[in-house]
Every structure is written in C-alpha cells, then in structure tokens.
Write a protein that holds these residues in place. Sequence first.
Motif, mmCIF file in Angstrom:
data_model
loop_
_atom_site.group_PDB
_atom_site.id
_atom_site.type_symbol
_atom_site.label_atom_id
_atom_site.label_comp_id
_atom_site.label_asym_id
_atom_site.label_seq_id
_atom_site.Cartn_x
_atom_site.Cartn_y
_atom_site.Cartn_z
ATOM 1 N N PRO A 132 -36.726 76.350 50.913
ATOM 2 C CA PRO A 132 -37.684 75.378 51.449
ATOM 3 C C PRO A 132 -37.303 74.897 52.844
ATOM 4 N N ARG A 133 -38.347 74.606 53.629
ATOM 5 C CA ARG A 133 -38.180 74.179 55.015
ATOM 6 C C ARG A 133 -38.828 72.815 55.229
ATOM 7 N N PRO A 134 -38.472 72.115 56.315
ATOM 8 C CA PRO A 134 -39.117 70.827 56.600
ATOM 9 C C PRO A 134 -40.641 70.971 56.625
ATOM 10 N N GLY A 135 -41.312 70.062 55.970
ATOM 11 C CA GLY A 135 -42.773 70.115 55.910
ATOM 12 C C GLY A 135 -43.306 70.748 54.643
ATOM 13 N N ASP A 136 -42.445 71.523 53.945
ATOM 14 C CA ASP A 136 -42.860 72.104 52.668
ATOM 15 C C ASP A 136 -42.986 71.008 51.609
ATOM 16 N N ILE A 137 -43.856 71.250 50.654
ATOM 17 C CA ILE A 137 -43.974 70.377 49.486
ATOM 18 C C ILE A 137 -43.448 71.175 48.295
ATOM 19 N N VAL A 138 -42.331 70.713 47.728
ATOM 20 C CA VAL A 138 -41.647 71.453 46.658
ATOM 21 C C VAL A 138 -42.124 70.943 45.299
ATOM 22 N N LEU A 139 -42.574 71.862 44.456
ATOM 23 C CA LEU A 139 -43.090 71.529 43.128
ATOM 24 C C LEU A 139 -42.186 72.136 42.069
ATOM 25 N N LEU A 140 -41.806 71.335 41.084
ATOM 26 C CA LEU A 140 -40.916 71.782 40.017
ATOM 27 C C LEU A 140 -41.724 72.043 38.757
ATOM 28 N N ARG A 141 -41.768 73.297 38.340
ATOM 29 C CA ARG A 141 -42.474 73.650 37.116
ATOM 30 C C ARG A 141 -41.486 73.586 35.951
ATOM 31 N N THR A 142 -41.559 72.539 35.160
ATOM 32 C CA THR A 142 -40.667 72.389 34.008
ATOM 33 C C THR A 142 -41.344 72.790 32.703
#
Length: 257
Positions: A132-142
């Motif tokens: 991931p890079r600055p500006g990305d939106i990280v989503l965690l699929r649990t």
Amino acid sequence: MRYLDLSSTVDASAEWEANPVEHTILSPAEGAEHMAAQLRENWGIDFDPAVLPMGEMLSLDTLTLTTHTGTHVDAPSHYGWKTSAGTPRHIDELPLEWFHGPGVVLDLTWAPTGTVNADDLRGQFDVIGYQPRPGDIVLLRTGADALVGSPKYFTDFTGLDGSATNLLLDLGIRVIGTDAFSLDAPFAHMIAQYAETGDRGVLWPAHFAGREREYCQIERLANLGALPAATGFAVSCFPVKISGAGAGWTRAVAMLE
C-alpha cells in the motif's frame, strides 16, 4: 464503470445489535394529516388533506441510532480527546480527499479470533504483489460480515494489533477499513488477554494508535469477498457531515472499470 456496494444495512429489525436502532415511519397519509395540523396550529390555516392526490403528502422516517451503527467512519476525535498530536479533528473537519482513492483489499479470512501483526500484513503484501501507498484505502476482509445478525458478529473476528496498525500508518495510509465490528480484537478477547498478561498494549491498540497519528477507520463494511482482485479498483467512502461528531455513516462503494 461497475459499482459494488461495500456497506452493511442499518436495520431496526435486526435481532442482534450492540446499540438497538429505533425506526418510526410517518406514512404519506399520516404526513398529510401532520401537515394539516401544523398549518392549523402554527399559522391558523385550515387545509383539507383530501385535496391532495390520493389524500397523501410525504412520508417521514425518524431514526434513533449511534454514529457507529452500520457502515461508518471513525474520526480521530473518537479515539480520545487527549492526544500527542494536538486537538483531534471531528468527522466534519477531515479532508475530503482522504475518502476517495485506490483500494487495496487484504485477505485475513484465515486468521483466528484475535489480532494479526505487522509480519502477517507483510505476508499478505507478498501474496498480492503490492505494498500500500499513501492515498490508498486499505480494506481488511476478515469474513466477519457473514455473521451479521448473530451474536458472533460481535465476538468472533480478527483485528489489528499495534504493530500492524502502525505498519499501515508508516506507509502513509489514512483510511483503514474492515468488514468486522471493530478494527481491534473483540472486547472479551482483549480483556481476557489483558487479565492473563497484564499488558496494557493489548487494549484497543488500533484505536489508540489514532492518538499518536491522525487516521480514520471504516468499520462494518460488507461484500469485500466480491471484489475481483486485491487492487485495480477505487473506493468512495465519504462520511456524513455531522458537526462535532466522532464518527459518521458512509455508503462505501467500490468502483471497478
């Protein structure tokens, strides 16, 4: 462009909810009577609702719920009002550009109830071939969204420990999302861990990291398993603008070419 809904539903009829929702509906016919009563009481005007088409005016929904019901964005002020980073901002004060950007989904469905750490996340970066890079939106699929409507939704899920949260913040991530009830481990799990170890660091490390550096969480996402790939899509998750609030509801959406 194809749009994929990543939001869970606010539903007053849900059997299990941490803070129950109250939803009352004024029907269009009741709305006509209500308007007539308001005109009479406030302005002395007599109005017959029967002159309206079908005798109906407009419906009106009234809800009583918390800002943490359904899919929502936590603001820095939710994590604590005393921080080392100065006065934390409320949901209405945050930059709009934080809430639209490239999405990255990490598969954590293999993880047990509790937390994953920084090395676990690095392993997932290797799996998808992307960091991931600055500006990305990280989503965690649990996978926790499959438990919505049952008590297990609030007790059986995976969150981030302090090292994992800080790894994402070190990479310049401002928004981290999860399909679980919380970005931290379940409440009972954290308390049991603290009772066993005496380590205060196991208590809400993901939330409390926001006292050191500003960032937002999206909690209670859904449908992350429908994303066709780990990258290559955009996320829009603008929070509702509520003055002085520590969170705001969002209709999170993935946009795919």
